[in-house]
Design an enzyme around this catalytic site. Structure first.
Site, short mmCIF file in Angstrom:
data_model
loop_
_atom_site.label_atom_id
_atom_site.label_comp_id
_atom_site.label_asym_id
_atom_site.label_seq_id
_atom_site.Cartn_x
_atom_site.Cartn_y
_atom_site.Cartn_z
N ARG A 46 12.59 43.57 -33.21
CA ARG A 46 13.48 43.76 -32.44
C ARG A 46 13.35 44.77 -31.45
O ARG A 46 13.52 44.81 -30.02
CB ARG A 46 15.01 43.73 -33.11
N TYR A 98 26.92 33.58 -9.42
CA TYR A 98 26.64 32.62 -10.97
C TYR A 98 27.78 32.69 -11.61
O TYR A 98 28.39 33.42 -12.19
CB TYR A 98 25.35 32.90 -11.51
N ASP A 170 20.79 40.59 -8.90
CA ASP A 170 20.29 39.45 -9.62
C ASP A 170 19.25 38.69 -8.66
O ASP A 170 19.95 38.06 -7.59
CB ASP A 170 21.70 38.46 -10.06
N LYS A 195 14.72 30.17 -14.98
CA LYS A 195 14.56 29.56 -13.77
C LYS A 195 13.31 29.57 -13.37
O LYS A 195 12.42 29.18 -13.97
CB LYS A 195 15.57 29.95 -12.82
C1 LIG Z 1 20.95 30.66 -14.75
C2 LIG Z 1 21.41 32.03 -13.85
C3 LIG Z 1 21.92 33.23 -14.73
C4 LIG Z 1 22.06 33.12 -16.23
O1 LIG Z 1 20.93 33.21 -17.05
P1 LIG Z 1 20.60 32.34 -18.30
O2 LIG Z 1 18.91 32.23 -18.77
O3 LIG Z 1 21.07 30.81 -18.35
O4 LIG Z 1 21.55 33.14 -19.43
C5 LIG Z 1 22.35 34.32 -14.10
N1 LIG Z 1 22.13 34.24 -12.59
C6 LIG Z 1 21.79 33.34 -12.17
C7 LIG Z 1 21.69 33.48 -10.60
C8 LIG Z 1 21.25 32.23 -12.64
O5 LIG Z 1 20.92 31.13 -11.88
#
Ligand SMILES: *Cc1c(COP(=O)(O)O)cnc(C)c1O
Length: 380
Positions: A46, A98, A170, A195
């Site tokens: 961890r 998001y 982000d 992604k």
């Molecule tokens: C998918 C996404 C998230 C969240 O990520 P997860 O891996 O699904 O927890 C946050 N910000 C954006 C822009 C996303 O497309």
């Protein structure tokens, strides 16, 4: 080293024990110590795991950051950034966000006494209208999801600095291949590596990158204390994905251009949103702060919900699915799928209508993709 080289080599020296050129999957929870407290830098997985360390170093180098932290999901990463906040702190966020981020702000962190304001930061000065004594952080996405609005990173970071606010970005949509917010003045970058970074729709993961020792120390502490860490196999998959990030992003962008041009010319389409098009209101800003426009295209059909449903049901190559950024093309209906947790009133105000469709354009052959869209549009 340049981006493509770092993606393949940073943090990934041949294995010292065997010479293996790929970082092994260290599938272990614990590490033998020579004497109490005498270890080789690893005590418990961890806290740290060598496969994860390789991923964290590689990601940091790609974003131009000193430090990287990997997580079990993008939301676990976002949550760890929020761990920098204390009760009564106020966060200013961009309004097109998001859905899951909006949800964790409103349904989790509000209960811990954090305050949030959502403003249209395509005009950065708007943040001054909601700035308060207790404001501590600005949270933005650019390009935003799903409307692909572009926020001026340099301007927002100047305002953040002036008012001593943490700027968190982000960067999931652009990826460091097309945009490096830390180099434009941001303090913290967050990713959903589910992604584009992973890129093959086979893992869920997240990351935080920063060059601030202070924020890194606290978030590293919280990563271990809270425990939203990825397993070594997921770290291996993310590392494997990163090696082709630059190749994939170039193809995603080339196909997204084709798709956006095709849709712009189609008579059943009301409008197309893609930062690479001259018709995009912030095309020039995107050109300035990004080195490419990404692979997401949003568009609106002239017909309403029924037409959108027929279109989405007819697609064969574009899978109707949440998520984005994989090699395969996906179609999303934000109002019903990814953004259903955003209240109807806010969706209406933002422009997330029932005829809005978001495409994550994959790297299949472009003719096949256009044919799938052409054929499905006949059913609208
Ligand atoms: C998918 C996404 C998230 C969240 O990520 P997860 O891996 O699904 O927890 C946050 N910000 C954006 C822009 C996303 O497309």
């Amino acid at each position: 080293m340049k981006f493509e080289t770092k993606a393949i080599h940073t943090g990934q020296e041949p294995d010292k024990a065997t010479g293996a050129v790929i970082v092994p999957i260290y599938q272990t929870s614990t590490y033998a110590q020579g004497a109490p407290g005498e270890h080789k830098g690893y005590e418990y997985s961890r806290t740290a795991n060598p496969t994860r360390t390789a991923l964290e170093r590689c990601l940091a180098s790609l974003e131009g950051a000193k430090f990287g932290l990997a997580f079990s999901s993008g939301m676990a990463a976002t949550s760890t950034v929020m761990n920098l906040m204390k009760t009564n702190n106020h966060i200013i966020s961009c309004d097109d966000l998001y859905g899951g981020t909006y949800r964790i702000f409103e349904k989790v962190y509000k209960d811990y006494g954090l305050e949030f304001s959502y403003v249209d930061l395509t005009t950065p000065e708007n943040l001054l209208k909601v700035l308060k004594e207790n404001t501590r952080m600005i949270w933005i996405e650019t390009p935003t999801n799903p409307l692909l609005k572009i926020i001026d990173l340099s301007k927002v970071s100047r305002l953040a600095r002036k008012h001593r606010l943490i700027l968190a970005v982000d960067n999931t949509f652009a990826t460091p291949y097309f945009q490096k917010p830390l180099l434009l003045g941001a303090d913290i970058v967050v990713h959903s590596s589910t992604k584009y970074l992973g890129g093959h729709s086979d893992l869920v993961g997240g990351a935080i990158l920063t060059s601030s020792q202070k924020y890194y120390d606290r978030m590293k502490f919280c990563q271990n204390a809270v425990g939203g860490v990825p397993g070594p196999f997921d770290c291996f998959l993310a590392l494997r994905g990163l090696k082709t990030l630059s190749l994939r992003m170039r193809e995603h962008q080339a196909n997204a251009f084709e798709v956006s041009r095709f849709l712009s010319r189609h008579k059943k389409v009301k409008r197309v949103i893609y930062p690479g098009l001259k018709s995009h209101p912030a095309h020039n800003l995107a050109k300035m702060q990004m080195s490419g426009f990404g692979g997401i295209v949003s568009f609106e059909l002239k017909s309403g919900l029924a037409g959108s449903r027929r279109f989405l049901k007819s697609l064969k190559l574009f899978f109707l699915a949440e998520s984005l950024g994989g090699v395969e093309s996906l179609a999303d209906h934000p109002a019903i799928m990814t953004h259903s947790s955003v209240p109807l009133k806010l969706r209406k105000r933002l422009g997330i209508s029932d005829s809005l469709i978001r495409l994550s354009v994959g790297i299949e052959n472009k003719e096949d993709l256009l044919e799938d869209l052409r054929r499905s549009l006949t059913f609208v």
